[in-house]
Design a protein around this motif. Structure first.
Motif, PDB file in Angstrom:
ATOM      1  N   THR A   1     102.044 -24.091 -39.244  1.00 16.85           N
ATOM      2  CA  THR A   1     101.270 -24.284 -40.475  1.00 16.85           C
ATOM      3  C   THR A   1     100.726 -22.951 -40.985  1.00 16.85           C
ATOM      4  N   GLY A   2     100.242 -22.102 -40.061  1.00 15.59           N
ATOM      5  CA  GLY A   2      99.754 -20.780 -40.450  1.00 15.59           C
ATOM      6  C   GLY A   2     100.838 -19.948 -41.101  1.00 15.59           C
TER       7      GLY A   2
ATOM      8  N   LEU B   1      99.595  -9.272 -39.776  1.00 10.62           N
ATOM      9  CA  LEU B   1      99.141 -10.477 -39.081  1.00 10.62           C
ATOM     10  C   LEU B   1     100.088 -11.640 -39.360  1.00 10.62           C
ATOM     11  N   ALA B   2     100.557 -11.758 -40.599  1.00 14.82           N
ATOM     12  CA  ALA B   2     101.485 -12.835 -40.948  1.00 14.82           C
ATOM     13  C   ALA B   2     102.796 -12.698 -40.166  1.00 14.82           C
ATOM     14  N   LYS B   3     103.297 -11.468 -40.024  1.00 20.25           N
ATOM     15  CA  LYS B   3     104.526 -11.253 -39.250  1.00 20.25           C
ATOM     16  C   LYS B   3     104.338 -11.664 -37.797  1.00 20.25           C
ATOM     17  N   VAL B   4     103.172 -11.304 -37.245  1.00 20.50           N
ATOM     18  CA  VAL B   4     102.890 -11.666 -35.856  1.00 20.50           C
ATOM     19  C   VAL B   4     102.856 -13.184 -35.700  1.00 20.50           C
TER      20      VAL B   4
ATOM     21  N   MET C   1      91.191 -25.321 -40.871  1.00 17.39           N
ATOM     22  CA  MET C   1      90.035 -24.419 -40.736  1.00 17.39           C
ATOM     23  C   MET C   1      90.475 -22.973 -40.564  1.00 17.39           C
ATOM     24  N   ALA C   2      91.507 -22.750 -39.739  1.00 15.21           N
ATOM     25  CA  ALA C   2      91.998 -21.382 -39.524  1.00 15.21           C
ATOM     26  C   ALA C   2      92.579 -20.807 -40.807  1.00 15.21           C
TER      27      ALA C   2
ATOM     28  N   ALA D   1     105.221 -28.844 -41.503  1.00 13.80           N
ATOM     29  CA  ALA D   1     105.064 -28.419 -40.115  1.00 13.80           C
ATOM     30  C   ALA D   1     105.314 -29.580 -39.160  1.00 13.80           C
ATOM     31  N   GLY D   2     104.772 -30.769 -39.496  1.00 17.13           N
ATOM     32  CA  GLY D   2     104.963 -31.938 -38.640  1.00 17.13           C
ATOM     33  C   GLY D   2     106.407 -32.368 -38.557  1.00 17.13           C
TER      34      GLY D   2
END
Length: 794
Positions: A436-437, A668-671, A740-741, A763-764
């Motif tokens: 999801t992130g 951060l997105a790549k990680v 929340m994240a 994602a699900g």
């Protein structure tokens, strides 16, 4: 005894090849990325760790009616004022960037990071010298101290004391020191010039309202930092209250411990952006989650297969084995497996470290692996993983009753299934949060790329003018501009002190007609030539653009954006014709109002901007091109080389400059992308092992069902449904956490997307498909087996 344990462990692992392969693979991946994250975190927290505790950076906090801010610079006059008035201070060290200046060695030219440094710099900071005396190296005018890498670059060696470099094509500097390899620091430079050189060039410490100097102080032993800070904080208003008050400013200062600047300051370092403690926390959590997923696979498979070891445990306990010896035996087996995984992981770490450097933008030397802290961390990681993965299965097996081991095998299997369900749910919940992130980050970056920024960003070449000879460029600006304009493919070009993605004169005070002098407004002021708005395609909503038809435009014409008008309290139409003044222009008249455009990244709201003509202040030239950009750039470079032989032609594309504003978020997105794939893979790997075991355990049941007429499809559903139910529970658990994240991450953007329900659905569905694919392979295989063979096997 221990040797015997290892022999048994090796034989046990060799018997269950699939079990061993799955666990080694999962643990290797988990340990690899925990180690890489650990090295990255250690590299960040090591910044300035070697610096003394009594060194502080002086910052400037200013407040006015329209703006409150803090910057990592001070007015020049504050430096001598601290030295004269604050007895608690031992040393005052000014530092000033001197980038963009040409360095000449023989016939070679270089543009490296220069800094003017006070004479006590090398005594206050821990930057050890390889050659030279730290007490005197920066004492004399026209002295330079080089890093060892730059000394090798210029001279091919480090024994260069007494050698000469020519700075700015005119001034010879004598090399008085060579630094050892620089320790990690928020201060970044290639060479230090003595500050007396700047004073000889005409620089002075008299102005208070320049705020272009970095200043560090060291406090005397036993001094209370708070008392010293209180005295320093008041100096600007004590000495320059009249000037500051004219503009409605209240100015104070604060002391920042050098050791905490990189990760804990809100302001960047010297020639280096600040680090992110929150990013380190996120990475640490992801790394721990990766390790837990790998350990969960081990626990799941070990507890699933333990029913096969009940006879072994029963016999050994009957022969007199104690529970402690059994725990030790099983822990040795776990340790052996983890040791294999760790050694494989270290090989992957060495291979992947360049990839980490590329993503992070930081240099992480392989020598860091030999650091005592890193070695201790590696040993601790092995032991911690052994405990996490091995303690519970070992304890469970050791508690078996020897007389009932065989009878209880099936019951124990059922009892452990609840734990395995919970662990599978945890694995997929973590995977779903990261998936999801990834979706949220991708949508936000797509929004950034597609959002109308209020100007033309395509096919704009940015030429760095700071590396041109200043006097010649300023004197012949219009002629040079005409020559560049004649290059085929050049549509328009404009010189400017700042561009989108690059700051102009930020934080400047502006006085507006109809307001008292002490009622000033803080804006970003951008000196530019008359073609700036046209070249970037910025729209004028009231009045007009700069024009050579109006001679006064070059001397007092001003453009404001809509946000600047709003700050002052004017609407766009009434602003036209109003008088304003700011640094570099005493009597300006607003000739037009620009539509709001994003001068900086979408992390910030559109800020007030004022543009006026000032030919002496151009740092960049924006060139709007058409056709093949490479050919046009080649033509621009040819004109540059003809005009400025020996001066390097440096350019970027505006789109690339804009992307750099999101470098931290992009990293951060790549990680997250990488780790979302890995967590799904590890979770699927563990699920595959579990399904393999369960289908083997239910071979007889499947055979009976087929004899009684069960279809292949119904058997697949029978095996798959319990796992899909667990994935469904994981989806429900992951949604609020992922929301929340995602909201917390998006708070860093002033302009952002909204998190929508379909992101969780995607994602699900992805998780269900992955789980179904993983389960189906073994389920179909079991369902297609001849029932006679299944029953005979049982």
């Amino acid at each position: 005894m221990l040797k015997n344990y290892f022999k048994i462990a090796w034989r046990s692992l060799g018997k269950k090849k699939l079990f061993t392969f799955i666990n080694v693979t999962g643990l290797t991946l988990g340990l690899t990325f925990v180690a890489l994250i650990g090295l990255y975190v250690y590299n960040n927290i090591s910044v300035d760790r070697e610096q003394p505790d009594n060194v502080y950076r002086v910052t400037t906090a200013y407040s006015a009616e329209t703006k409150n801010d803090e910057i990592n610079a001070v007015g020049r006059a504050l430096v001598p004022a601290i030295a004269l008035n604050i007895p608690e201070v031992d040393k005052v060290i000014p530092l000033k960037s001197f980038n963009g200046v040409k360095i000449k060695k023989g016939t070679d030219y270089f543009y490296d990071k220069l800094a003017l440094a006070g004479k006590d710099f090398l005594q206050a900071f821990n930057f050890p010298l390889l050659k030279g005396n730290p007490a005197t190296a920066l004492n004399d005018p026209f002295s330079v101290v080089l890093t060892d890498e730059i000394a090798k670059k210029y001279f091919g060696r480090t024994d260069v004391l007494g050698e000469t470099l020519v700075i700015d094509d005119s001034v010879p500097f004598k090399v008085t020191g060579v630094l050892q390899k620089l320790p990690p620091s928020h201060i970044n430079f290639d060479a230090l010039l003595s500050f007396d050189s700047w004073e000889k060039w005409g620089g002075n410490f008299e102005p208070w309202f320049t705020w272009d100097m970095t200043c560090y102080v060291t406090l005397k032993p036993g001094v209370d930092k708070n008392k010293a800070e209180e005295k320093i904080a008041a100096l600007s208003m004590q000495n320059n209250k009249e000037e500051y008050s004219k503009f409605g400013y209240d100015v104070k200062h604060r002391l920042e411990p050098v050791k905490g600047i990189f990760l804990h300051s809100s302001m960047p370092g010297f020639n280096r952006p600040k680090g992110s403690m929150s990013q380190l926390y996120i990475l640490a959590v992801i790394g721990i989650a990766m390790l837990l997923l790998a350990c969960i696979n081990f626990i799941n498979l070990t507890t699933a297969y333990q029913s096969e070891r009940t006879i072994e445990v029963g016999i050994r306990k009957t022969m007199g084995a104690k529970s402690l010896s059994l725990i030790l035996q099983f822990m040795v087996e776990t340790f052996a497996l983890i040791l294999i995984a760790f050694l494989l992981a270290m090989g992957l770490v060495v291979l992947l470290l360049p990839v980490v450097e590329n993503i992070s933008g930081q240099v992480i030397s392989l020598h860091i692996l030999y650091s005592p802290v890193v070695i201790a961390g590696g040993l601790g990681l092995i032991l911690l993983t052994t405990l996490l993965a091995g303690w519970y299965p070992s304890l469970l097996l050791s508690r078996l009753n020897p007389m009932g081991s065989i009878k209880k095998a099936r019951n124990m299997e059922r009892g452990n299934f609840t734990l395995r369900k919970a662990l599978v749910v945890f694995q997929f919940a973590v995977s779903l949060i990261l998936i999801t992130g990834t979706i949220i980050a991708a949508r936000q970056f797509n929004y950034i790329q597609s959002k109308d920024l209020g100007f033309k960003k395509d096919a704009i070449v940015i030429v760095d003018l700071r590396k041109a000879p200043y006097r010649e460029f300023r004197k012949n600006y219009e002629n040079i501009k005409d020559e560049l304009h004649k290059v085929p493919g050049v549509n328009s070009l404009a010189g400017s002190a700042g561009l989108p993605g690059k700051y102009g004169w930020d934080g400047q005070l502006v006085q507006a007609e109809g307001f008292a002098r002490e009622k000033s407004f803080t804006m970003e002021v951008i000196p530019s030539d008359m073609d700036y708005v046209r070249t970037l395609g910025i729209k004028i909503v009231a009045g007009r653009d700069f024009s050579s038809s109006f001679t006064t435009d070059a001397t007092n014409g001003v453009l404001l954006n809509e946000e600047a008008c709003k700050l002052i309290g004017w609407n766009a139409k009434e602003a036209v014709g109003k008088m304003v003044s700011t640094s570099g222009m005493d009597s300006g008249r607003v000739i037009g109002v620009m539509q709001n455009y994003h001068q900086h990244g979408l992390q910030e709201k559109v800020s007030p901007v004022l543009i006026f003509n000032a030919g002496y202040a151009y740092n960049y030239m924006a060139v709007q091109v058409s056709g093949d950009a490479k050919n046009v750039i080649g033509g621009l470079a040819a004109v540059w080389e003809k005009r400025f032989p020996g001066y390097s032609f440096n350019y970027t594309m505006l789109e690339d400059d804009l992307d750099k504003q999101y470098a931290e978020e992009n990293r951060l997105a790549k990680v997250i992308n990488i780790f979302s794939v890995l967590t799904v893979f590890i979770a699927a790997l563990g699920l595959f092992g579990l399904v393999t075991f369960i289908t083997a355990q239910r071979t007889k049941e499947i055979g009976v069902r087929k004899v009684l007429g069960a279809s292949v499809g119904s058997i697949i559903v029978l095996i798959a449904r319990q796992f899909l139910l667990l994935v469904g529970i994981a989806i429900i658990i992951s949604i609020p956490i992922a929301w929340m994240a995602g909201e917390a991450w998006l708070q860093d953007f002033a302009y952002r997307i909204s998190i929508e329900w379909w992101m969780f659905l995607v994602a699900g569905v992805a998780a269900v498909i992955i789980a179904l694919f993983t389960v189906s392979y073994q389920a179909i295989r079991a369902a297609l087996v001849n029932p006679v063979k299944s029953l005979r096997t049982e």
